[in-house]
Design an enzyme around this catalytic site. Structure first.
Site, PDB file in Angstrom:
ATOM      1  CG  ASN A  29     -15.952   8.696 -26.946  1.00 50.32           C
ATOM      2  OD1 ASN A  29     -15.435   8.307 -27.984  1.00 50.32           O
ATOM      3  ND2 ASN A  29     -16.417   7.866 -26.033  1.00 50.32           N
ATOM      4  CD  GLU A  41     -14.906   4.196 -20.524  1.00 49.72           C
ATOM      5  OE1 GLU A  41     -16.142   4.017 -20.517  1.00 49.72           O
ATOM      6  OE2 GLU A  41     -14.161   3.665 -21.358  1.00 49.72           O
ATOM      7  CG  HIS A  85     -12.934  -1.288 -22.409  1.00 52.08           C
ATOM      8  ND1 HIS A  85     -13.326  -2.607 -22.507  1.00 52.08           N
ATOM      9  CD2 HIS A  85     -13.814  -0.575 -23.140  1.00 52.08           C
ATOM     10  CE1 HIS A  85     -14.403  -2.680 -23.283  1.00 52.08           C
ATOM     11  NE2 HIS A  85     -14.714  -1.457 -23.676  1.00 52.08           N
ATOM     12  NE  ARG A 126     -15.787  -5.603 -30.722  1.00 59.04           N
ATOM     13  CZ  ARG A 126     -15.733  -4.577 -29.875  1.00 59.04           C
ATOM     14  NH1 ARG A 126     -15.549  -4.779 -28.579  1.00 59.04           N
ATOM     15  NH2 ARG A 126     -15.824  -3.346 -30.326  1.00 59.04           N
ATOM     16  NE  ARG A 163     -12.798   5.590 -25.846  1.00 59.99           N
ATOM     17  CZ  ARG A 163     -13.578   4.660 -26.379  1.00 59.99           C
ATOM     18  NH1 ARG A 163     -14.664   5.007 -27.029  1.00 59.99           N
ATOM     19  NH2 ARG A 163     -13.285   3.388 -26.245  1.00 59.99           N
TER      20      ARG A 163
END
Ligand code: ADP
Length: 411
Positions: A12, A397, A193, A254, A104
């Site tokens: 990743n 993940e 996601h 965010r 990823r």
């Protein structure tokens, strides 16, 4: 690939970081993906700086976590350093046991609806998507090229964050803006996601003892970045992130949903540039903008001390979460389960309690003592009488990327 090639390296790559895990798929499959199959995990951070840091834990040998600091110039050097660490543990990347490398990749646009073996055409397409994922795809591409240079003979697989969301119906994926402009610039809701939403929705069905095709789940992935998804019978039908990860829930830094006119207003009235607004909404908003902290532990501590700003930030976060639970209940029609996952979802009992509070009429409730249990296992936190199962389902993940990669190269 040799018959005993059962290892997958998951990479990743971020702009200045490289996270990795080496898994043995033989073990993960026999133990339904527990830590048993994890041979080594680690990360390189601050790549390109003087004080880069590599943290490596060789789980296979039960060895101590090793930490090294010193300049690591780029991703090539980072992967070489990782390979050297792995070789020290007898897990070298030149091993014939390595079956593939799974990457990823954040943005796969509309083309990539499933994990894909990377060739030049695939790499070119990931590159073509850079304008819609300027922060993420370039780093992912660097990671892929670096790994290809290291093991050109090995299949490299891209697992896309957006892929799980490509089943969203057109009416959920399109913004209500001029169609020609939207299509010319590939403006639509992609969602992110996805690897986590796929894994957690499937695990939730497993927890209920049902086939994923039979259950409707609302997945709440609440990390520093946060997103919700509505999953009907194993397929995503809506998700809260959009063209970029900025849309939807209140996140660590965010804003999530705002009136888009706020951006023109900031430019016209506050004299801010495009970049200023970008930084404001992505890095200085959400929980950190509201109260100065983005770690839920710290926010809870401040609330316990009577801090009003922290209280308001928490209430705004919960209010948005509730709105999405309501919206996705309506979208799904019938909800079988709500699953909380990621750093906040897995650990912050007060968030789960507050998000579900008052939703009894919708069949949702949280049992206080079940909610207080700390565990790394998927578990139910709703009382027996509740019509909707409320669950905590730890995401994984890396395991999902490894499983998708391994399945593809063995297909
Ligand atoms: P990401 O992958 O998006 O960086 P994570 O899923 O690791 O994020 O989640 C990180 C967040 O999880 C932290 O910012 C913090 O708010 C929250 N978190 C982690 N541990 C706890 C805890 N024990 N209690 C409450 N919140 C926690």
């Amino acid at each position: 690939m040799t018959a005993n090639a059962t290892r997958v390296l998951v990479l990743n790559s971020g702009s200045s970081s490289l996270k990795y895990q080496l898994l043995d798929m033989h073990d993960t499959q026999s133990s339904s993906g527990s830590a048993a199959g994890r041979l080594a995990v680690g990360l390189v951070e601050r790549i390109g700086e003087e004080n880069s840091r590599l943290v490596h834990t060789p789980l296979a040998t039960g060895g101590e976590r090793r930490e090294t600091e010193g300049a690591i110039a780029d991703h090539t050097a980072a992967l070489k350093a990782v390979a050297a660490e792995l070789a020290t543990d007898g897990l070298g990347l030149d091993s014939p046991e390595l079956a593939a490398i799974g990457h990823r990749v954040v943005h796969g646009g509309l083309k990539f609806t499933a994990p894909t073996v990377i060739d030049d055409a695939v790499l070119a397409e990931i590159e073509r998507l850079v304008p819609v994922a300027p922060l993420h795809n370039p780093a992912n591409i660097t990671g892929i090229k670096t790994a290809q240079a290291l093991r050109p003979d090995l299949p490299q697989v891209a697992v896309f964050d957006t892929a799980f969301h490509t089943t969203m119906p057109e009416y959920a994926a399109r913004y209500a803006i001029d169609v020609e402009t939207a299509d010319a610039h590939r403006i639509r809701r992609y969602g992110f996601h996805g690897t986590s939403h796929a894994y957690v929705s499937r695990k939730t069905a497993e927890l209920l003892g049902k086939d994923p095709a039979e259950v409707n789940v609302i997945v709440l992935h609440l990390g520093n970045g946060a997103s919700a998804s509505a999953v009907a019978g194993g397929r995503c039908v809506d998700t809260s992130m959009g063209l970029t990860p900025l849309e939807g829930l209140v996140m660590g830094t965010r804003s999530g949903d705002i009136d888009p006119a706020v951006t023109f207003h900031l430019k016209r009235v506050a004299g801010m540039s495009e970049d200023d607004v970008d930084v404001l909404l992505n890095k200085k908003s959400g929980l950190i903008g509201l109260c100065g902290d983005n770690d839920m532990r710290e926010i809870r501590r401040r609330i316990d001390e009577g801090d009003e700003r922290a209280r308001l930030a928490f209430d705004i976060y919960i209010h948005r979460l509730k709105k999405y639970i309501g919206a996705y209940s309506a979208v799904l029609g019938r909800v079988d389960a709500v699953a909380f996952t990621a750093g906040v979802g897995e650990n912050a009992a007060p968030v789960r309690e507050a998000a579900i509070a008052g939703l009894e009429e919708m069949g949702m409730a949280v049992d206080a003592s079940l909610n207080a249990v700390r565990s790394g296992e998927p578990r139910l936190i709703s009382p027996e009488y509740a019509r909707v199962a409320v669950a905590v389902v730890p995401t994984d993940e890396e395991l999902e990327i490894a499983q998708q990669t391994y399945a593809l190269v063995n297909a």
